[in-house]
Design an enzyme around this catalytic site. Structure first.
Site, PDB file in Angstrom:
ATOM      1  N   CYS A 182      51.939  16.091 -27.134  1.00 46.47           N
ATOM      2  CA  CYS A 182      52.803  16.298 -25.960  1.00 46.47           C
ATOM      3  C   CYS A 182      54.208  15.786 -26.293  1.00 46.47           C
ATOM      4  O   CYS A 182      54.844  16.290 -27.203  1.00 46.47           O
ATOM      5  CB  CYS A 182      52.187  15.615 -24.731  1.00 46.47           C
ATOM      6  N   ASP A 239      48.970  27.289 -22.146  1.00 47.28           N
ATOM      7  CA  ASP A 239      49.842  26.181 -21.742  1.00 47.28           C
ATOM      8  C   ASP A 239      50.934  26.739 -20.834  1.00 47.28           C
ATOM      9  O   ASP A 239      51.801  27.492 -21.277  1.00 47.28           O
ATOM     10  CB  ASP A 239      50.450  25.530 -22.981  1.00 47.28           C
ATOM     11  N   HIS A 271      47.548  23.118 -22.047  1.00 50.13           N
ATOM     12  CA  HIS A 271      48.242  21.923 -22.513  1.00 50.13           C
ATOM     13  C   HIS A 271      47.251  20.753 -22.499  1.00 50.13           C
ATOM     14  O   HIS A 271      46.416  20.636 -21.619  1.00 50.13           O
ATOM     15  CB  HIS A 271      49.427  21.607 -21.603  1.00 50.13           C
TER      16      HIS A 271
END
Length: 303
Positions: A182, A239, A271
């Site tokens: 991330c 995502d 994600h």
């Protein structure tokens, strides 16, 4: 110019590249504001809706693992390190946290890497800006901590972590890799454009766009053509926050500049598909991504 094996002929200054023109990415003198977090959090982040039953726990058999302090310009930075038992030296992997800090998930990743033969070090990069261990929602963490953490500070802390690993954790500075998840995936791109010593990086669903600010002046996409070491991007096709087209654009920019960048998209993965403690976890994609990461490190001289 970076060749296909990640070598470079660009000028170097003091062990890192000359970043003239990349304002904000040259490490400035430390503010000496001190550390808000003087130790790592226990357990998992509070900023998650629920903790899933499939959380992976890696034991310490055959490895040495635990919290450490890494000297930086304004004091001791808390970090977690795991490394194989034995004399070493072992290849170094810098492990870059999500926005949630160095919690149990990140610590476990370090232990997994140690089991694979690496000295893994995860510095708490938000330690000066706020105590993420007490925060219960992601928006607060981003607003109060992440957005206030200068990129220059992060890059300098990673340099310090790599140097410490070589001096104190049986690490081989000639075999340096980085991986992050991330926000940490974004940092992989930035560090690959910063470090003259890095052999390879693996970015797990790191954003390539976003706002530019005086302390975070360049996006990962802005620096795609500047990466000095080969970067592998592992992204989810489902995502909703990182369009695949944006990552493909960054990849294409890197390749057009002669850099080495490969992109692997897992079509149905959202994600956070590697985060085994969250509902976003997708085991098949996580396992395949992990295998590809280790293969990338082997291919480009980290292993």
């Amino acid at each position: 110019m970076v060749t296909s094996d990640g070598a470079t002929s660009e000028p170097e200054t003091g062990g890192t590249r000359d970043l003239q023109g990349l304002d904000g990415l040259v490490t400035p003198p430390f503010s000496r504001r001190g550390f808000v977090m003087t130790g790592l959090m226990s357990g998992l982040t509070l900023a998650t809706t629920r903790v899933e039953a499939q959380v992976i726990h890696t034991d310490e058999t055959g490895i040495e693992a635990g919290e450490v302090r890494i000297p930086v310009g304004d004091g001791p930075m808390p970090a977690y390190r795991a490394m194989p038992s034995g004399p070493g030296p072992f290849p170094i992997v810098l492990v870059v946290e999500e926005i949630f800090g160095v919690h149990e998930y990140i610590k476990d990743i370090c232990r997994r890497l140690a089991k694979a033969g690496y000295t893994a070090v995860a510095p708490e990069l938000f330690a000066r800006q706020g105590d993420v261990s007490t925060m219960t929602d992601a928006q607060t963490i981003v607003r109060e901590v992440v957005s206030k953490t200068p990129d220059a500070q992060v890059l300098g802390d990673l340099d310090a972590a790599a140097a410490w690993a070589a001096a104190e954790a049986k690490g081989d500075s000639g075999r340096l890799g980085i991986t992050g998840w991330c926000r940490g995936g974004r940092t992989v791109w930035l560090y690959a454009a910063h470090s003259a010593s890095l052999k390879a990086g693996v970015a797990w669903y790191g954003p390539v766009g976003g706002a530019r600010t005086p302390i975070q002046p360049k996006t990962a996409g802005d620096l795609a053509a500047e990466i000095r070491a080969p970067v592998l991007g592992l992204y989810g096709g489902a995502d909703t926050g990182i369009p695949v087209a944006d990552v493909e654009k960054a990849r294409d920019a890197a390749r057009a500049a002669g850099r080495t960048m490969e992109l692997e998209v897992f079509p149905d993965a959202p994600h956070g598909f590697h985060a085994d403690y969250r509902p976003s976890y997708r085991k098949a994609a996580a396992d395949e991504g992990w295998s590809r990461m280790l293969a990338w490190f082997r291919k480009y001289g980290v292993a």
